[in-house]
Design an enzyme around this catalytic site. Structure first.
Site, PDB file in Angstrom:
ATOM      1  CG  ASN A  10      18.267 -44.162  -5.733  1.00  0.00           C
ATOM      2  OD1 ASN A  10      17.750 -43.413  -6.566  1.00  0.00           O
ATOM      3  ND2 ASN A  10      18.892 -43.716  -4.648  1.00  0.00           N
ATOM      4  CE  LYS A  12      22.291 -42.951  -5.470  1.00  0.00           C
ATOM      5  NZ  LYS A  12      23.501 -42.886  -4.678  1.00  0.00           N
ATOM      6  CG  HIS A  96      19.028 -41.397  -0.897  1.00  0.00           C
ATOM      7  ND1 HIS A  96      20.220 -40.723  -1.042  1.00  0.00           N
ATOM      8  CD2 HIS A  96      19.261 -42.676  -1.271  1.00  0.00           C
ATOM      9  CE1 HIS A  96      21.130 -41.574  -1.497  1.00  0.00           C
ATOM     10  NE2 HIS A  96      20.575 -42.763  -1.645  1.00  0.00           N
ATOM     11  CD  GLU A  98      22.953 -39.609  -3.320  1.00  0.00           C
ATOM     12  OE1 GLU A  98      22.013 -39.616  -4.134  1.00  0.00           O
ATOM     13  OE2 GLU A  98      23.849 -40.477  -3.295  1.00  0.00           O
ATOM     14  CD  GLU A 168      20.939 -46.182   0.672  1.00  0.00           C
ATOM     15  OE1 GLU A 168      21.099 -46.954  -0.283  1.00  0.00           O
ATOM     16  OE2 GLU A 168      20.696 -44.970   0.533  1.00  0.00           O
ATOM     17  N   GLY A 174      28.265 -44.765  -3.184  1.00  0.00           N
ATOM     18  CA  GLY A 174      28.971 -44.268  -4.363  1.00  0.00           C
ATOM     19  C   GLY A 174      30.478 -44.198  -4.183  1.00  0.00           C
ATOM     20  CB  SER A 214      29.617 -49.568  -2.736  1.00  0.00           C
ATOM     21  OG  SER A 214      29.957 -48.200  -2.834  1.00  0.00           O
TER      22      SER A 214
HETATM   23  P1  PGA Z   1      25.440 -46.754  -4.551  1.00  0.00           P
HETATM   24  O1  PGA Z   1      24.190 -45.921  -4.029  1.00  0.00           O
HETATM   25  O2  PGA Z   1      24.984 -48.164  -4.775  1.00  0.00           O
HETATM   26  O3  PGA Z   1      25.864 -46.075  -5.826  1.00  0.00           O
HETATM   27  O4  PGA Z   1      26.494 -46.675  -3.506  1.00  0.00           O
HETATM   28  C1  PGA Z   1      23.273 -46.471  -3.139  1.00  0.00           C
HETATM   29  C2  PGA Z   1      22.191 -45.459  -2.803  1.00  0.00           C
HETATM   30  O5  PGA Z   1      22.531 -44.296  -2.574  1.00  0.00           O
HETATM   31  O6  PGA Z   1      20.984 -45.774  -2.785  1.00  0.00           O
END
Ligand code: PGA
Length: 256
Positions: A10, A12, A96, A98, A168, A174, A214
């Protein structure tokens, strides 16, 4: 039941179409011959065309990060499932954290998107997860079960096709803070149980549940060693060829 591993990147809001081109060319030369693992790249809308062209004919599949539930019309700034299909998308990430956190997405909205995606023939990657506050308040299971019931409301099991779920934990996205493989596996088992009750245990057994938050080359092996973890949704580590290719290589090696 054997479930094929699925690793999705992803990106983003990262990479212009030009930047995407460089990265995808490297990825194709590194992991373009992957056989046992499903690999998906989810660039921003503006790079879908470029990435789709470069991965055409390889086993790497294209996914989008979001879509609208309506087919078409006066929805400024939105993108429909058919538009994604027309660009060669096979997958779409829905709900997601976010999107939920910054753009007001709700389980109800994700529920509508899920229906629209399935009707259009896209394979949805549905995201659920608890925040740090919720985990500390020990309401993780309640939060997840509410999200699952909301997102899958009014669906019959036959309608679900090959939906993919991504667990998640928001506190692990992140932040560099990964859920331990045991912590994640415990939640995955819980999710499978809830969906088994909502639909059928048989369907829930076949459902692939990715872990996200992460994920890195350093922790993917232990995550995938858990039988209930069927892959990963990778954010930060999908923005470089090296780490993403290494994650895919581990999955390929551990494929079931
Ligand atoms: P990340 O994001 O691997 O940077 O923690 C995962 C995600 O939000 O899909």
């Amino acid at each position: 039941m054997k479930r094929k591993l699925i690793i999705a990147g992803n990106w983003k809001m990262n990479k212009t179409a030009l930047e995407a081109e460089g990265l995808v060319k490297d990825l194709v030369s590194n992991i373009g011959s992957v056989q046992k693992t499903d690999v998906v790249i989810c660039p921003p809308f503006t790079a879908l065309e470029t990435v789709g062209r470069l991965i055409d004919g390889t086993p790497i599949a294209l996914g989008a990060q979001n879509m609208h539930w309506e087919e078409k019309g006066a929805f400024t700034g939105e993108i429909s499932a058919d538009m994604l299909k027309a660009l060669g998308c096979r997958y779409v990430i829905l709900g997601h954290s976010e999107r939920r956190q910054y753009f007001g997405e709700t389980d109800e909205g994700v529920n509508k998107k899920l229906r629209a995606a399935l009707e259009a023939g896209l394979q949805p990657i549905v995201c659920v997860g608890e925040t740090l506050k919720e985990r500390e308040a020990r309401v993780t299971e309640k939060v997840l079960s509410d999200q699952l019931k909301g997102v899958f409301r009014n669906f019959a099991v036959e309608e679900l096709g090959d939906v993919i779920l991504a667990y998640e934990p928001v506190w692990a996205i992140g932040t560099g803070r990964t859920a331990s493989p045991q912590q994640a596996a415990q939640v995955h088992r819980f999710i499978r149980g809830i969906l088994g009750d909502l639909f059928t245990p048989h369907w829930a057994q076949g459902l692939r549940i990715q872990y996200g938050g992460s994920v890195k080359p350093e922790n993917i092996r232990n995550l995938l060693a858990e039988v209930n973890i069927d892959g990963a949704l990778v954010g930060g580590a999908s923005l470089d060829n090296g780490p993403f290719a290494r994650i895919v290589a581990v999955a390929e090696e551990m494929s079931r």
